[in-house]
Motif scaffolding. Structure first.
Motif, short mmCIF file in Angstrom:
data_model
loop_
_atom_site.label_atom_id
_atom_site.label_comp_id
_atom_site.label_asym_id
_atom_site.label_seq_id
_atom_site.Cartn_x
_atom_site.Cartn_y
_atom_site.Cartn_z
N PRO A 79 -52.04 89.59 4.67
CA PRO A 79 -52.72 90.08 3.39
C PRO A 79 -52.86 91.47 3.24
CG PRO A 79 -54.33 89.07 4.79
CD PRO A 79 -52.99 88.96 5.49
N HIS A 80 -52.46 92.32 4.32
CA HIS A 80 -52.86 93.69 4.36
C HIS A 80 -51.52 94.32 5.18
CE1 HIS A 80 -55.69 97.17 4.87
NE2 HIS A 80 -54.67 97.67 5.19
N THR A 81 -50.52 95.13 4.27
CA THR A 81 -49.55 95.68 5.02
C THR A 81 -49.29 97.07 4.35
OG1 THR A 81 -47.37 95.33 4.13
CG2 THR A 81 -48.27 93.65 5.62
N HIS A 82 -48.76 98.02 5.19
CA HIS A 82 -48.38 99.32 4.32
C HIS A 82 -46.80 99.29 4.92
CE1 HIS A 82 -52.26 100.86 3.85
NE2 HIS A 82 -52.72 100.24 5.09
N ALA A 83 -46.20 98.52 4.43
CA ALA A 83 -44.67 97.96 4.96
C ALA A 83 -43.74 98.90 4.53
CB ALA A 83 -44.24 96.52 4.84
N THR A 138 -51.73 91.90 9.84
CA THR A 138 -51.10 92.73 10.69
C THR A 138 -51.32 94.36 10.51
OG1 THR A 138 -48.90 93.25 9.45
CG2 THR A 138 -49.00 91.47 11.01
N ASP A 139 -51.76 94.73 9.18
CA ASP A 139 -51.71 96.20 9.12
C ASP A 139 -50.58 97.05 9.18
OD1 ASP A 139 -53.05 98.39 7.64
OD2 ASP A 139 -54.31 99.07 9.78
N LEU A 140 -49.25 96.41 9.33
CA LEU A 140 -48.20 97.04 9.42
C LEU A 140 -48.03 98.23 8.82
CD1 LEU A 140 -45.10 97.26 10.33
CD2 LEU A 140 -44.43 95.73 8.38
N ASP A 147 -61.40 95.08 3.97
CA ASP A 147 -60.46 95.05 5.06
C ASP A 147 -60.77 96.17 6.24
OD1 ASP A 147 -59.55 93.92 2.82
OD2 ASP A 147 -57.33 94.09 3.58
N HIS A 148 -60.53 95.89 7.36
CA HIS A 148 -60.65 96.78 8.71
C HIS A 148 -62.31 96.28 9.07
CE1 HIS A 148 -57.36 99.31 8.96
NE2 HIS A 148 -57.52 99.47 7.69
N LEU A 149 -63.54 96.81 8.62
CA LEU A 149 -64.60 96.48 8.93
C LEU A 149 -65.06 96.44 10.47
CD1 LEU A 149 -64.24 93.04 6.92
CD2 LEU A 149 -65.69 95.20 6.26
N VAL A 205 -48.14 94.10 0.19
CA VAL A 205 -47.27 95.52 0.51
C VAL A 205 -48.16 96.36 -0.44
CG1 VAL A 205 -45.34 96.95 0.64
CG2 VAL A 205 -45.13 94.52 1.09
N LYS A 206 -48.72 97.58 0.40
CA LYS A 206 -49.17 98.50 -0.44
C LYS A 206 -48.47 99.87 -0.71
CE LYS A 206 -53.37 97.32 2.20
NZ LYS A 206 -54.09 96.58 1.12
N THR A 207 -48.82 100.52 -2.20
CA THR A 207 -48.22 101.91 -2.08
C THR A 207 -49.03 102.80 -1.21
OG1 THR A 207 -49.31 102.53 -4.05
CG2 THR A 207 -47.64 101.22 -4.63
N ILE A 244 -60.49 96.78 -0.63
CA ILE A 244 -60.84 98.29 -0.12
C ILE A 244 -60.91 98.15 1.32
CG2 ILE A 244 -63.41 97.36 -0.06
CD1 ILE A 244 -64.10 100.24 -1.00
N HIS A 245 -60.38 99.41 1.84
CA HIS A 245 -60.40 99.56 3.18
C HIS A 245 -61.91 100.11 3.67
CE1 HIS A 245 -56.18 99.54 2.98
NE2 HIS A 245 -55.94 100.35 4.18
N ALA A 246 -62.51 99.35 4.32
CA ALA A 246 -63.90 99.46 4.55
C ALA A 246 -64.53 99.50 5.92
CB ALA A 246 -64.85 98.29 3.89
FE FE Z 1 -54.39 99.88 5.49
#
Ligand code: FE
Ligand code: NIG
Length: 425
Positions: free
Chosen positions: A75-79, A317-319, A266-268, A144-146, A243-245
């Motif tokens: 649920p969290h990638t910058h692929a 993964t936060d790829l 996410d992160h936390l 996948v994020k922009t 949010i990257h928190a």
């Molecule tokens: Fe991220």
């Protein structure tokens, strides 16, 4: 009666998903029958065989000695990125902090340069390669994020590349707009926030590709107030906040996520138990990214405080070029070995809870009857082998909507999957 598409049988263990009390529901010596891409029946092999004679199936897969799990949801990638930052990896190991690299125009900003220079074709090819690797490691749904464009033109090109790579790829791709990933070189933050809100967001929403809007709320990046402004504007355009928190510093971003009813925070790494309570009360899913802490040499997030608050802890993964792993199995191994999560909790975190972090409470990340037959077959006799046997890809076969899509660590093609019969060994 509809045709029996696929049967996976004789699995040593089959993970269905969460039971009513949120423990892991499993069967031993189990099978799964697939009709029209969905799970028609799951249970002990002999029970399934009685209802669905295996010789009527178009494809049968023998999972003897192996474990069937729901396909991983990441649920969290910058692929989607371009370029190479392996030299920064070496610098980080020599003690250079991530944020210092960013302040000097490296990190995210270097990837931004490479993405702006890449052609549309390269962007699609790069993401396709990442999606292939993710699929071969058992991921069947991925966000996948922009956020490596940081101008309207390139953010839109990223959205288009995501849509195009997703188009005929077996991985279900969920897109997030993240124009507020960093402040571009030479720009004032407030001025850039205006651009994100007034120009990028309306144009991005108009593309109809993204479902979520995300912000890097961090000291030296975007403040809580700037993040609130961007996420509220995103909501007006129909994009649900993420949010990257509380990654490097505790700023109050977990609380912001709760105020905004964000789908996830996410992160936390620096979140407190009060943050965990506020998030749980508001239904914000905590997404923990152990690979990021691992590759930054930071202390891991504390899953316990979120579990105590009753939140469904998710893993990802936060790829990205700073955390270069496509493997949810590795994230599960780090969650267990680094964060002391129980294997069953980590597996739920990588499947059903991860689906909740993408607003999918429709059976995604489970193998309950009626859900999509998206699954991974792990070469080991129980789900514990996912984190126990770390450092290898223990995913042997992957099915998407009941069709074999990866086999032996690679995306399947006609040579690896027999047409209409048993899967070749
Ligand atoms: Fe991220
Ligand atoms: O989630 N923290 C901000 N964004 C990414 C890193 C992106 C990058 O370094 O390229 C993350 O870890």
């Amino acid at each position: 009666m509809s045709t029996l598409q696929t049967v996976v049988h004789d699995a040593a263990e089959l993970v269905v998903g969460p039971a009513a009390d949120e423990t892991l529901r499993t069967y031993e010596s189990a099978a799964i029958a697939v009709v029209d891409g969905d799970v028609a029946m799951v249970g002990p092999t002999e029970d399934v065989r009685r209802e669905y004679p295996f010789d009527t199936a178009k494809t049968t897969v023998d999972a003897s000695g192996k474990t069937v799990i729901p396909g991983f949801v990441d649920p969290h990638t910058h692929a989607l990125f371009a370029g190479d930052r392996s030299d920064e990896f070496a610098a980080k190991l020599r003690g250079k902090p991530y944020q210092e690299i960013l302040e000097e125009g490296g990190g995210i900003l270097r990837t931004v340069e490479a993405v702006r220079e890449a052609s549309d074709e390269e962007l699609v090819a790069n993401l396709t390669r990442q999606l292939d690797l993710m699929l071969a490691h058992g991921t069947t749904t991925a966000e996948v994020k922009t956020g490596y464009g940081l101008d309207t033109e390139t953010e839109l090109r990223m959205l288009d590349a995501i849509a195009q790579a997703a188009d005929d790829h077996p991985v279900d791709v969920v897109a997030t707009f993240m124009g507020a990933h960093a402040v571009p070189d030479g720009r004032e933050t407030e001025d850039y926030v205006d651009e994100v809100v007034e120009e990028q967001l309306p144009a991005a929403a108009d593309r109809g590709v993204a479902e979520f809007c995300d912000v890097f709320c961090e000291e030296g990046v975007f403040t809580v107030e700037q993040s609130r402004r961007i996420l509220e504007a995103g909501e007006e355009y129909g994009l649900t906040p993420k949010i990257h928190a509380e990654e490097f510093t505790r700023l109050g971003s977990a609380q912001l996520a709760a105020d905004l009813d964000a789908v996830s925070a996410d992160h936390l790494l620096h979140a407190t138990s009060e943050d965990a309570e506020a998030m749980a009360d508001a239904g914000v899913v905590p997404v923990l990214l152990p690979g990021t802490a691992f590759s930054l040499g930071e202390s891991y997030a504390d899953p316990q405080q979120f579990q105590n608050a009753g939140a469904p802890v998710a893993l990802a993964t936060d790829l990205n070029p700073n955390c270069y792993s496509q493997s949810m199995g590795f994230a599960v191994a780090l969650a267990c070995n680094g964060m002391r999560m129980a294997p069953a909790d980590a597996l739920l975190g990588a499947t059903r809870n991860a689906a909740l972090a993408l607003d999918r409470d429709d059976g995604t990340g489970t193998l309950v009857e009626g859900s999509s037959a998206d699954l991974a077959i792990v070469d080991g006799p129980s789900h514990v082998h996912v984190p126990y046997n770390f450092g290898v890809n223990s995913v042997d076969t992957v099915l998407k909507d009941g069709a074999v899509v990866a086999r032996g660590g690679a995306v399947a093609d006609e040579d690896t999957v027999a047409d209409g019969g048993d899967v070749r060994d």
